[in-house]
Design an enzyme around this catalytic site. Structure first.
Site, mmCIF file in Angstrom:
data_model
loop_
_atom_site.group_PDB
_atom_site.id
_atom_site.type_symbol
_atom_site.label_atom_id
_atom_site.label_comp_id
_atom_site.label_asym_id
_atom_site.label_seq_id
_atom_site.Cartn_x
_atom_site.Cartn_y
_atom_site.Cartn_z
ATOM 1 N N PHE A 175 -2.587 11.877 -77.229
ATOM 2 C CA PHE A 175 -2.111 10.502 -77.444
ATOM 3 C C PHE A 175 -2.402 9.576 -76.271
ATOM 4 C CE2 PHE A 175 1.531 12.122 -74.981
ATOM 5 C CZ PHE A 175 1.780 11.044 -74.145
ATOM 6 N N LYS A 199 -10.749 14.105 -84.651
ATOM 7 C CA LYS A 199 -9.355 14.007 -85.077
ATOM 8 C C LYS A 199 -8.539 13.384 -83.952
ATOM 9 C CE LYS A 199 -5.558 16.284 -84.760
ATOM 10 N NZ LYS A 199 -4.600 15.171 -84.658
ATOM 11 N N GLU A 202 -2.093 12.018 -83.818
ATOM 12 C CA GLU A 202 -1.325 11.361 -84.875
ATOM 13 C C GLU A 202 -0.336 10.356 -84.283
ATOM 14 O OE1 GLU A 202 -1.247 14.365 -83.830
ATOM 15 O OE2 GLU A 202 0.648 15.433 -84.169
ATOM 16 N N SER A 252 -2.269 19.457 -74.446
ATOM 17 C CA SER A 252 -1.367 20.260 -73.613
ATOM 18 C C SER A 252 -1.893 21.699 -73.482
ATOM 19 C CB SER A 252 0.025 20.265 -74.228
ATOM 20 O OG SER A 252 -0.052 20.773 -75.538
ATOM 21 N N CYS A 307 -3.183 13.215 -67.197
ATOM 22 C CA CYS A 307 -3.368 14.535 -66.610
ATOM 23 C C CYS A 307 -3.759 14.442 -65.141
ATOM 24 C CB CYS A 307 -4.417 15.306 -67.393
ATOM 25 S SG CYS A 307 -6.033 14.544 -67.279
ATOM 26 N N GLU A 402 4.757 20.776 -66.161
ATOM 27 C CA GLU A 402 4.264 19.412 -66.371
ATOM 28 C C GLU A 402 5.394 18.614 -67.027
ATOM 29 O OE1 GLU A 402 1.238 18.733 -69.484
ATOM 30 O OE2 GLU A 402 0.258 17.400 -68.059
HETATM 31 P P1 NAD Z 1 -0.801 17.895 -77.653
HETATM 32 O O1 NAD Z 1 -1.319 19.195 -77.188
HETATM 33 O O2 NAD Z 1 0.571 17.851 -78.212
HETATM 34 O O3 NAD Z 1 -1.764 17.276 -78.786
HETATM 35 C C1 NAD Z 1 -3.141 17.116 -78.582
HETATM 36 C C2 NAD Z 1 -3.865 17.206 -79.919
HETATM 37 O O4 NAD Z 1 -3.654 18.509 -80.464
HETATM 38 C C3 NAD Z 1 -3.363 16.223 -80.969
HETATM 39 O O5 NAD Z 1 -4.463 15.711 -81.660
HETATM 40 C C4 NAD Z 1 -2.467 17.067 -81.872
HETATM 41 O O6 NAD Z 1 -2.461 16.630 -83.208
HETATM 42 C C5 NAD Z 1 -3.086 18.431 -81.767
HETATM 43 N N1 NAD Z 1 -2.112 19.531 -81.861
HETATM 44 C C6 NAD Z 1 -0.804 19.524 -81.513
HETATM 45 N N2 NAD Z 1 -0.254 20.741 -81.697
HETATM 46 C C7 NAD Z 1 -1.238 21.540 -82.175
HETATM 47 C C8 NAD Z 1 -1.310 22.907 -82.565
HETATM 48 N N3 NAD Z 1 -0.244 23.697 -82.491
HETATM 49 N N4 NAD Z 1 -2.495 23.385 -83.009
HETATM 50 C C9 NAD Z 1 -3.590 22.600 -83.076
HETATM 51 N N5 NAD Z 1 -3.580 21.293 -82.721
HETATM 52 C C10 NAD Z 1 -2.431 20.766 -82.279
HETATM 53 O O7 NAD Z 1 -0.953 16.873 -76.419
HETATM 54 P P2 NAD Z 1 -0.430 15.376 -76.297
HETATM 55 O O8 NAD Z 1 1.060 15.389 -76.130
HETATM 56 O O9 NAD Z 1 -1.022 14.521 -77.353
HETATM 57 O O10 NAD Z 1 -1.141 14.924 -74.915
HETATM 58 C C11 NAD Z 1 -0.597 15.172 -73.662
HETATM 59 C C12 NAD Z 1 -1.178 16.403 -73.011
HETATM 60 O O11 NAD Z 1 -2.589 16.270 -72.890
HETATM 61 C C13 NAD Z 1 -0.671 16.619 -71.596
HETATM 62 O O12 NAD Z 1 -0.394 17.974 -71.405
HETATM 63 C C14 NAD Z 1 -1.839 16.166 -70.711
HETATM 64 O O13 NAD Z 1 -1.870 16.733 -69.421
HETATM 65 C C15 NAD Z 1 -2.988 16.603 -71.555
HETATM 66 N N6 NAD Z 1 -4.230 15.917 -71.195
HETATM 67 C C16 NAD Z 1 -5.167 16.631 -70.503
HETATM 68 C C17 NAD Z 1 -6.346 16.024 -70.093
HETATM 69 C C18 NAD Z 1 -7.382 16.811 -69.317
HETATM 70 O O14 NAD Z 1 -8.508 16.363 -69.200
HETATM 71 N N7 NAD Z 1 -7.056 17.977 -68.797
HETATM 72 C C19 NAD Z 1 -6.571 14.673 -70.397
HETATM 73 C C20 NAD Z 1 -5.600 13.974 -71.120
HETATM 74 C C21 NAD Z 1 -4.418 14.611 -71.513
#
Ligand code: NAD
Length: 511
Positions: A175, A199, A202, A252, A307, A402
């Protein structure tokens, strides 16, 4: 389908400076479905509401993709890729010149959309978009460098390698950067000759409308770039789809790790970037003129939801004066003015709980940002002012996990070795920064910190293209970085051709 008119607003200026958010944009419900073959599919089936973190109101709805939608996107991508993979890179690149210019023209509009759906400030929204455009510029430059090579390896025998596209590729994004993170992947994958299915999160899917429309306007042939709306289920369907050759994920750590395992089991190439816990090494001789500001900007920028945000301050030796300055600068950040919102009520509650737990475990709350007062237009939103926890124990949750909010945990350390031990033991490895005027100490930290991106007197050490982006350990599952030349390697495979044409070439073991 989203109505573009909802976004065609003009914003007012207060005294020529402050921009007011148009009420109509905040309150208008919008419906967004999938972008397949350069068209938005009819809105149908199950849906998910999107809330603006700025005021908690529902600002739109997406339809969740069905098996039929996923299969339609795959068919469209497969068909379009037949011609695209044979199109010379210079020809492909022309579309991306157009795309870059279109995105720049629409910068204000797209940034407003990012601001409203993600809750980050307008300036942060613009900065993220511009960083994404920088990756388009990198992808454009690939047409002017060698992506292959040829050499005579034995008399009359030549070896050549070529970089070839993989076919249908996909990306799943978080997000917190609705435009920048997808643009880390999409331009490189497409310029190198693949088709792409995206994708979006959401929680922040509306920006995908502008990106898809911009691709269409730029002249990208139908079917090469498709957007599927949905949640974890859509992500899992893509990860398990046998026709997708490579998939990039950013989100994440627990999800990154499971996607890496599941995707690899299907034979896919997977690069999954995860979460972070970034440390700042604060030394007593840190440059007094900018250190406090840089540290505060790092832990409060994007409301700490990036991140690359600083999360733990390792205060080494006599640093109390600098901590006082950090406290003073952080107190000037105000929710809804120069500080963005937290993405959801759930995340805000989680942050409140983490602050309470830290305090129960002995941390001192030297700046408490809970329940800040905000302007009337932001009532109902999810807000937290900067919060600083001092004397945090290295074993506690505030030091280890985190938190993803504008919260800084200070751990007092007697020397640099103790600080390094704490940083090295943390399972994440995205970024670490050191603030000092001594080159040798900075080099010592750069060499010994367990992180993929190091800052020296820089609070948010994001490498600019062509230097690639990526962390280590629990912050990245898979090989290489996500941008730069590692991105090119990820979205392509090398074909090796060995040839002999001259009949006068000697017969040897290579014949
Ligand atoms: P999230 O993991 O909840 O969701 C990321 C994506 O995965 C979304 O599109 C979501 O729909 C999908 N998703 C969620 N649960 C899933 C599952 N069980 N199986 C498959 N897909 C699933 O992350 P978020 O809350 O949207 O974003 C924040 C996180 O992203 C933080 O941990 C942040 O550090 C990380 N992030 C990392 C980087 C990097 O380059 N390392 C960059 C930006 C954000």
């Amino acid at each position: 389908m989203i109505d573009p008119m909802f976004f065609s607003f003009s914003y007012k200026r207060d005294g020529g400076k402050k921009k007011k958010m148009p009420k109509s944009l905040l309150n208008m419900p919008r419906k967004l479905s999938h972008f397949i073959n350069n068209q938005w599919t009819p809105f149908q089936g199950e849906s998910i509401d999107i809330q603006s973190p700025l005021n908690g109101q529902v600002i739109g709805t997406i339809s969740k993709s069905s098996t039929f939608d996923i299969q339609s996107a795959i068919h469209a991508a497969e068909k379009a890729n037949q011609e695209w993979k044979k199109t010379p890179i210079k020809e492909r690149s022309r579309i991306f010149f157009n795309l870059r210019n279109i995105l720049l023209e629409k910068k204000e509009l797209i940034s407003q959309c990012i601001h409203i759906e993600s809750g980050k400030t307008l300036d942060e929204a613009k900065a993220g978009l511009l960083k994404g455009i920088e990756v388009i510029e990198f992808a454009l430059s690939l047409q002017n460098i060698d992506l292959g090579g040829k050499k005579e390896v034995s008399r009359g025998v030549f070896c050549e390698y070529r970089r070839e596209p993989l076919g249908i590729t996909a990306g799943i994004t978080p997000f917190n950067f609705p435009a920048m993170v997808p643009l880390w992947m999409i331009p490189i994958a497409l310029v190198t000759g693949n088709a792409f299915i995206w994708k979006p999160s959401e929680k922040t899917p509306l920006t995908s409308y502008f990106i898809a429309e911009s691709f269409k306007e730029a002249g990208l042939p139908a079917g090469l770039f498709n957007v599927l709306q949905g949640d974890a289920q859509t992500a899992k369907d893509l990860v398990n789809h046998p026709q997708i050759a490579a998939l990039g994920f950013v989100g994440s750590t627990p999800v990154a790790q499971s996607i890496y395992k599941e995707g690899a089991a299907t034979g896919k190439r997977i690069l999954a970037m995860g979460g972070a816990k970034n440390h700042i090494f604060l030394l007593p001789d840190a440059p007094p003129e900018f250190t406090a500001q840089a540290i505060v900007d790092s832990f409060t920028g994007c409301a700490g939801q990036r991140c690359m945000a600083a999360s733990v301050l390792l205060a080494i030796g006599e640093t109390q004066k600098m901590i006082d300055s950090i406290l003073k600068v952080a107190s000037q950040k105000q929710a809804g003015k120069n500080l963005g919102a937290i993405i959801s009520k759930e995340s805000l509650d989680r942050l409140h709980k983490a602050i309470e737990t830290a305090s129960e475990h002995g941390a001192q709350i030297i700046l408490d940002g809970r329940n800040p007062s905000v302007d009337s237009q932001f009532q109902g939103g999810f807000w937290l002012n900067p919060t600083i926890l001092d004397h945090v124990s290295p074993q506690s949750e505030a030091a280890q996990k985190e938190l993803f909010g504008p919260v800084l945990s200070i751990i007092r350390c007697k020397d640099i070795e103790e600080a390094l031990e704490i940083e090295n033991k943390n399972p994440f490895g995205n970024a670490a920064s050191v603030f000092t005027q001594k080159g040798a100490l900075a080099e010592f930290v750069a060499q010994n910190a367990n992180a993929g991106m190091i800052g020296i007197n820089i609070g948010v050490p994001v490498p600019r293209e062509p230097f690639s982006f990526g962390g280590f350990y629990a912050s990245r599952f898979g090989q290489g970085d996500i941008t730069g030349m590692d991105g090119v390697r990820f979205w392509t495979q090398t074909k090796k051709i060995t040839s002999k044409w001259g009949s006068q070439s000697p017969i040897n073991w290579m014949s």
